[in-house]
Scaffold this active site. Structure first.
Site, PDB file in Angstrom:
ATOM      1  N   LYS A 174       0.856  -1.205   0.000  1.00  0.00           N
ATOM      2  CA  LYS A 174       0.000   0.000   0.000  1.00  0.00           C
ATOM      3  C   LYS A 174       0.887   1.248   0.000  1.00  0.00           C
ATOM      4  CE  LYS A 174      -1.969   2.956   2.440  1.00  0.00           C
ATOM      5  NZ  LYS A 174      -1.794   4.261   1.728  1.00  0.00           N
ATOM      6  N   GLU A 248       9.493   1.094  10.730  1.00  0.00           N
ATOM      7  CA  GLU A 248      10.530   2.093  10.417  1.00  0.00           C
ATOM      8  C   GLU A 248       9.869   3.447  10.611  1.00  0.00           C
ATOM      9  OE1 GLU A 248      13.600   1.580   9.806  1.00  0.00           O
ATOM     10  OE2 GLU A 248      13.704  -0.521   9.212  1.00  0.00           O
ATOM     11  N   CYS A 282      13.406  10.754   7.165  1.00  0.00           N
ATOM     12  CA  CYS A 282      13.394  10.234   8.535  1.00  0.00           C
ATOM     13  C   CYS A 282      14.762  10.439   9.169  1.00  0.00           C
ATOM     14  CB  CYS A 282      13.037   8.756   8.529  1.00  0.00           C
ATOM     15  SG  CYS A 282      14.045   7.799   7.392  1.00  0.00           S
ATOM     16  N   GLU A 379      10.011  15.769  15.564  1.00  0.00           N
ATOM     17  CA  GLU A 379      10.343  15.624  14.141  1.00  0.00           C
ATOM     18  C   GLU A 379       9.534  16.647  13.336  1.00  0.00           C
ATOM     19  OE1 GLU A 379       8.850  12.186  11.874  1.00  0.00           O
ATOM     20  OE2 GLU A 379      10.887  11.923  11.105  1.00  0.00           O
TER      21      GLU A 379
HETATM   22  P1  NAD Z   1       2.154   8.316   7.698  1.00  0.00           P
HETATM   23  O1  NAD Z   1       2.357   7.509   8.923  1.00  0.00           O
HETATM   24  O2  NAD Z   1       1.167   9.412   7.723  1.00  0.00           O
HETATM   25  O3  NAD Z   1       1.737   7.368   6.468  1.00  0.00           O
HETATM   26  C1  NAD Z   1       2.486   6.229   6.137  1.00  0.00           C
HETATM   27  C2  NAD Z   1       1.579   5.229   5.439  1.00  0.00           C
HETATM   28  O4  NAD Z   1       0.592   4.761   6.378  1.00  0.00           O
HETATM   29  C3  NAD Z   1       0.799   5.809   4.262  1.00  0.00           C
HETATM   30  O5  NAD Z   1       0.745   4.846   3.232  1.00  0.00           O
HETATM   31  C4  NAD Z   1      -0.582   6.050   4.856  1.00  0.00           C
HETATM   32  O6  NAD Z   1      -1.637   6.035   3.920  1.00  0.00           O
HETATM   33  C5  NAD Z   1      -0.702   4.857   5.801  1.00  0.00           C
HETATM   34  N1  NAD Z   1      -1.686   5.029   6.887  1.00  0.00           N
HETATM   35  C6  NAD Z   1      -2.228   6.184   7.349  1.00  0.00           C
HETATM   36  N2  NAD Z   1      -3.076   5.917   8.376  1.00  0.00           N
HETATM   37  C7  NAD Z   1      -3.066   4.576   8.547  1.00  0.00           C
HETATM   38  C8  NAD Z   1      -3.704   3.682   9.447  1.00  0.00           C
HETATM   39  N3  NAD Z   1      -4.541   4.138  10.380  1.00  0.00           N
HETATM   40  N4  NAD Z   1      -3.430   2.367   9.369  1.00  0.00           N
HETATM   41  C9  NAD Z   1      -2.555   1.897   8.449  1.00  0.00           C
HETATM   42  N5  NAD Z   1      -1.935   2.671   7.548  1.00  0.00           N
HETATM   43  C10 NAD Z   1      -2.167   4.008   7.598  1.00  0.00           C
HETATM   44  O7  NAD Z   1       3.615   8.857   7.295  1.00  0.00           O
HETATM   45  P2  NAD Z   1       4.008   9.785   6.086  1.00  0.00           P
HETATM   46  O8  NAD Z   1       3.576  11.174   6.381  1.00  0.00           O
HETATM   47  O9  NAD Z   1       3.586   9.152   4.820  1.00  0.00           O
HETATM   48  O10 NAD Z   1       5.617   9.698   6.152  1.00  0.00           O
HETATM   49  C11 NAD Z   1       6.384  10.488   6.998  1.00  0.00           C
HETATM   50  C12 NAD Z   1       6.854   9.685   8.200  1.00  0.00           C
HETATM   51  O11 NAD Z   1       7.521   8.503   7.759  1.00  0.00           O
HETATM   52  C13 NAD Z   1       7.900  10.455   9.003  1.00  0.00           C
HETATM   53  O12 NAD Z   1       7.606  10.314  10.373  1.00  0.00           O
HETATM   54  C14 NAD Z   1       9.204   9.759   8.653  1.00  0.00           C
HETATM   55  O13 NAD Z   1      10.200   9.883   9.630  1.00  0.00           O
HETATM   56  C15 NAD Z   1       8.748   8.345   8.452  1.00  0.00           C
HETATM   57  N6  NAD Z   1       9.712   7.599   7.634  1.00  0.00           N
HETATM   58  C16 NAD Z   1      10.531   6.701   8.240  1.00  0.00           C
HETATM   59  C17 NAD Z   1      11.501   6.019   7.495  1.00  0.00           C
HETATM   60  C18 NAD Z   1      12.439   5.039   8.150  1.00  0.00           C
HETATM   61  O14 NAD Z   1      13.091   4.286   7.437  1.00  0.00           O
HETATM   62  N7  NAD Z   1      12.548   5.015   9.469  1.00  0.00           N
HETATM   63  C19 NAD Z   1      11.600   6.242   6.120  1.00  0.00           C
HETATM   64  C20 NAD Z   1      10.739   7.156   5.527  1.00  0.00           C
HETATM   65  C21 NAD Z   1       9.795   7.842   6.294  1.00  0.00           C
END
Ligand code: NAD
Length: 476
Positions: A174, A248, A282, A379
Site C-alpha cells: 500500500k 521504520e 526520517c 520531528e
Molecule cells: P504516515 O504515517 O502518515 O503514512 C504512512 C503510510 O501509512 C501511508 O501509506 C498512509 O496512507 C498509511 N496510513 C495512514 N493511516 C493509517 C492507518 N490508520 N493504518 C494503516 N496505515 C495508515 O507517514 P508519512 O507522512 O507518509 O511519512 C512520513 C513519516 O515517515 C515520518 O515520520 C518519517 O520519519 C517516516 N519515515 C521513516 C523512514 C524510516 O526508514 N525510518 C523512512 C521514511 C519515512
C-alpha cells in the site's frame, strides 16, 4: 481517472469512497486523480496473495532471483519516466530522483544475489548429543502487508518488496496516497516479467485502506514505514493478532561537529543532512551540536550556505532544493515557524514560507535552541535545522542521545579515534563519520528507541521475511 490497483495480476479501478488527488507541489495543483481501493478490494488482494503463496514459496531461489534481476533491469528501462514522475509528484531535484531510482535498482540486484545464496543456508546443525541429526530451514514468513510513506516512494517500497519476494513471501503493497502513481511501476514490471498473479498486489488509498490492510487477519506479517502515530496503530493491530511487525518510524537525528573540523567541509555535510529532499527524511540530521571552539566560525558560513541554496521548481529551474511534497507538510512546517517565533528562538536563516505559488519554505537555521523547545525535540520533516553548542565530548554524546528517537547520527572530526568512540556511544541504528548520508544496500537501516523495531537492508532485511525452522531426527 487513473486505473491504479493491481490485484491478482489485473489492473482494476478503485471502488472505495476516497478520491485521491495527485499533486504537483511546485505549483500546488493536482495533475491526476484516482479512486481508493475499497475494503473488499483489500480483501481480494490479501486473498490473491494467499492463493499465490504455495507455488511462489516452492519456486527455487534462483527462479526468484531471476525475477528480481528483471525488476532491476526494468526499473532501469523506465528511468526517464520514473525520474520525471518523482520530480513532478515529490518535487525532488533531478539528481535526487536519479539517486532514488539507482538505490531501488541496487536493492533488487542485491536481494537477487542473496536469494541465490539461500540454498546454502539450509544446512545441517552439528549436535553435541549422539543419536540425532538436525537441519535448519529458512522459510518465508508467508503473506506480508507492506505500508509505505511518500518521501522516498521507489526506495522504501524496494527495501520491502525485494527481500520479501526473495524470501518467497507474497505481498500486498500500500503506497502513500500522496505519491500513488510511482509504485505502479512495480505492478507494470510484474506484468512485463510474467510474475505469477497474486505474488505482488498493489492497493492505493488513504488511512482507511491502510487500516484495512494492517488490521487484516489474512496477513502473516506487516512491515510499516511511516510516522510514529500511525506506527503505534499498526503495532496495536499486530498485537491484537499476535503477529510480527517491522516498524521504520521517525527521527530527530544529531550531527556532532568537533572543533578540529574543516569548517567548509562540515558546512557541506550539515547542509546535505537537512536540505536533501527538502528535509523530508526520517534520517534528517536536524539537531546540530557544534563545539564551542568552532561555532563562531561555522554558524555564519552555515547561514550563508543555507541562504544560497537554490530553491525552486525542479521541472523548470536548476535547483538544490524543491518544494515540500504536500500541502499538509507545508502547513505543518509553517506551524513550527510560528512556534519558533512564539518561543522567541534566534533565527539565523529562513524561518518562513516562500511568497510564490506551490509549497515552498526557506532553508532555516535556529541557534541556541533550548533543550525543551518543541523544535529541538519533535520531528519537523522539513529543512529546519536547530543548533546548540557543546564543550566536551561527554556533553555532545549526552545531548545527542537525549531524544526519544534513535535513527541515525553523523560525527564530524579530524580525530578519527574520537569519531569512532563517539559513534560507538550514540544510541542509534546508523552513524556516518565525516560523510554525507551514504546508504549502502549491504548495511542495515533502522532505529533504536522510538525510531522503530527491526532492520531493513543487508541480510537483516531478508531475515525480516524469514522464519527459522529446525528438523531434528532420532537416528535410533
Ligand atoms: P504516515 O504515517 O502518515 O503514512 C504512512 C503510510 O501509512 C501511508 O501509506 C498512509 O496512507 C498509511 N496510513 C495512514 N493511516 C493509517 C492507518 N490508520 N493504518 C494503516 N496505515 C495508515 O507517514 P508519512 O507522512 O507518509 O511519512 C512520513 C513519516 O515517515 C515520518 O515520520 C518519517 O520519519 C517516516 N519515515 C521513516 C523512514 C524510516 O526508514 N525510518 C523512512 C521514511 C519515512
Amino acid at each position: 481517472m487513473t486505473t491504479s490497483h493491481y490485484i491478482a495480476g489485473h489492473w482494476v479501478e478503485g471502488q472505495g469512497s476516497d478520491c485521491i488527488s495527485v499533486n504537483d507541489p511546485a505549483l500546488g495543483q493536482p495533475f491526476a486523480e484516482l479512486m481508493a481501493a475499497s475494503v473488499s478490494q483489500v480483501d481480494q488482494a490479501v486473498a490473491a496473495a494467499r492463493s499465490a503463496l504455495p507455488a511462489w514459496k516452492s519456486t527455487c531461489a534462483s527462479e526468484r532471483a531471476a525475477f528480481l534481476r528483471g525488476f532491476a533491469e526494468q526499473l532501469g528501462q523506465r528511468r526517464e519516466a520514473l525520474v520525471a514522475l518523482q520530480m513532478r509528484n515529490n518535487g525532488k531535484p533531478r539528481h535526487e530522483a536519479e539517486i532514488d531510482l539507482d538505490d531501488a535498482i541496487a536493492t533488487f540486484g542485491y536481494y537477487a544475489e542473496l536469494a541465490e545464496q539461500l540454498p546454502s543456508k539450509n544446512r545441517t546443525v552439528p549436535l553435541a548429543a549422539p543419536g540425532f541429526t538436525a537441519r535448519t530451514r529458512l522459510e518465508p514468513v508467508g503473506v506480508v502487508g507492506l505500508i509505505v510513506p511518500w518521501n522516498f516512494p521507489l526506495v522504501t517500497s524496494a527495501w520491502k518488496l525485494a527481500p520479501a519476494l526473495a524470501a518467497g513471501c507474497t505481498v500486498v503493497l500500500k503506497p502513500s496516497e500522496v505519491t500513488p502513481l510511482i509504485e505502479q511501476a512495480y505492478g507494470q514490471i510484474a506484468d512485463a516479467l510474467g510474475l505469477p498473479a497474486g505474488v505482488l498486489n498493489i492497493v492505493n488509498g488513504k488511512a482507511e485502506t491502510g487500516a484495512a490492510l494492517s488490521n487484516h487477519n489474512g496477513l502473516d506479517k506487516l512491515s510499516f514505514t511511516g510516522s510514529n502515530s500511525v506506527g503505534s496503530q499498526v503495532m496495536r493491530s499486530a498485537s491484537a493478532q499476535c503477529r510480527p511487525v517491522t516498524l521504520e518510524l521517525g527521527g530527530k537525528s544529531a550531527i556532532v561537529v568537533f572543533d578540529d573540523c574543516d569548517v567548509d567541509q562540515a558546512v557541506e555535510w550539515i547542509v546535505a543532512g537537512i536540505s536533501w529532499n527538502a528535509g523530508q527524511m526520517c534520517s534528517a540530521t536536524s539537531r546540530l551540536l557544534v563545539q564551542d571552539g568552532i561555532a563562531d566560525a561555522l554558524l555564519p558560513r552555515l547561514q550563508a550556505a543555507l541562504e544560497n541554496l537554490r530553491v525552486g521548481n525542479p521541472l523548470t529551474e536548476e535547483v538544490d532544493m524543491g518544494p515540500l511534497t504536500s500541502q499538509a507538510q507545508w502547513l505543518k512546517v509553517a506551524s513550527y515557524f510560528a512556534t519558533a517565533r512564539g518561543e522567541g528562538l534566534q533565527c539565523l536563516a529562513g524561518g518562513h514560507a516562500l511568497d510564490r505559488e506551490g509549497w515552498f519554505v526557506s532553508p532555516t537555521l535556529y541557534t541556541d535552541v533550548p533543550k525543551d523547545s518543541r523544535l529541538w525535540t519533535e520531528e519537523i520533516f522539513g529543512p529546519v535545522l536547530c543548533a546548540r553548542r557543546f564543550a566536551t565530548e561527554e556533553q555532545a554524546i549526552a545531548e545527542a542521545n537525549d531524544s526519544r528517537f534513535g535513527l541515525v547520527a553523523t560525527v564530524c572530526s579530524a580525530d578519527l579515534e574520537r569519531a569512532e568512540r563517539v559513534a560507538d556511544a550514540l544510541e542509534v541504528g546508523h552513524v556516518w563519520i565525516n560523510s554525507v548520508q551514504a546508504v549502502f544496500v549491504e548495511t542495515s537501516w533502522g532505529g533504536t528507541k522510538g525510531s522503530g523495531i527491526g532492520r531493513e537492508l543487508g541480510p537483516w532485511g531478508l531475515s525480516a521475511y524469514q522464519s527459522v525452522k529446525h528438523v531434528t531426527r532420532c537416528l535410533g
